[in-house]
Design an enzyme around this catalytic site. Sequence first.
Site, PDB file in Angstrom:
ATOM      1  N   GLU A 194      53.053  47.683  33.865  1.00  0.00           N
ATOM      2  CA  GLU A 194      52.749  48.387  32.625  1.00  0.00           C
ATOM      3  C   GLU A 194      51.348  48.008  32.155  1.00  0.00           C
ATOM      4  OE1 GLU A 194      54.651  47.261  28.960  1.00  0.00           O
ATOM      5  OE2 GLU A 194      55.176  45.282  29.743  1.00  0.00           O
TER       6      GLU A 194
ATOM      7  N   ASP B 200      47.563  29.285  37.268  1.00  0.00           N
ATOM      8  CA  ASP B 200      46.158  29.734  37.258  1.00  0.00           C
ATOM      9  C   ASP B 200      45.774  30.109  35.830  1.00  0.00           C
ATOM     10  OD1 ASP B 200      43.660  30.397  38.142  1.00  0.00           O
ATOM     11  OD2 ASP B 200      44.250  32.242  39.178  1.00  0.00           O
TER      12      ASP B 200
ATOM     13  N   ILE C 263      48.719  46.897  29.438  1.00  0.00           N
ATOM     14  CA  ILE C 263      48.802  46.142  28.193  1.00  0.00           C
ATOM     15  C   ILE C 263      47.588  46.456  27.317  1.00  0.00           C
ATOM     16  CG2 ILE C 263      48.944  43.850  27.153  1.00  0.00           C
ATOM     17  CD1 ILE C 263      51.376  44.567  28.858  1.00  0.00           C
TER      18      ILE C 263
END
Length: 280
Positions: free
Chosen positions: A81, A187, A83
Amino acid sequence: MSIDQHIKSHLGCKVSNKKTISTRETSSFKILTSTGLSIFAKYQDIENNNLINQASELVLLSESMNTPKVLGFSKNCLLLEWIETSHNSNHQAEIGKVLSNLHKRTNQYFGFDYDNTIGEMPQYNAINQSVTSWSYFFWEYRLLFQIKYAFKNNLISSKEYKKLFLIKSKLENLLSSSIKPSLLHGDLWSGNVINGINSPVFIDTSCYYGHSEADLALTYMFGGFSNDFYRSYEVYSPLESGYELRKPIYMLYHYLNHLNIFGRSYHPGVLSCTNQILDS
């Protein structure tokens, strides 16, 4: 299959508009579909499990933090999706709280169920090795590969290579046997946390079970995290004594990784961390 074919296969719709965001080994795009859905898509020509792993990790982390919804994945493509971003300054404190919550998810052993990547470099995770010593894991499965890779590619000298190997004998004293395996993002630099409309959204993971402080170390390297973030994290997960001595150990891993990916501009960071560790 092309991205268009993947979207039709996974979502049953067509691509109306496609905007290139980045082009590397894995390219990324913002896509608008014929149904009006905005998608973030990653695509790679080479078939491997990297994008499948990323999808799996996003789903895993979604139990503790907001991550983009996975819409589809394969060995070539990852569909997420899109954002939308905001500029909510309160998100810094929320990031600290959410990260602390993630780190409370623990495991019996260090490592992960599969090997993954850190940027473009492989990250080995002691699959089925039942490693209970954090100092052993961090040397054998984090630092050692990066050090050897840097030397093989003439990014460090023979003298520096030998000096880096002296770190091994320091780790047992600096990394306590009481450290427990916590689930890590892996990360965590500011580019991998999006200020979403309602909350921070975490992306581009390199998950494994390790020392929670390893996630914090990368936040110091490139900025983007305010004092509100650090204060909030410590409210929920107070740092143990000796944190400042351990920080360069975890930063060294990321400096080596960046040295191996991007080149010698990260060489001074490697040497600085090495000297701090050996002088501690």
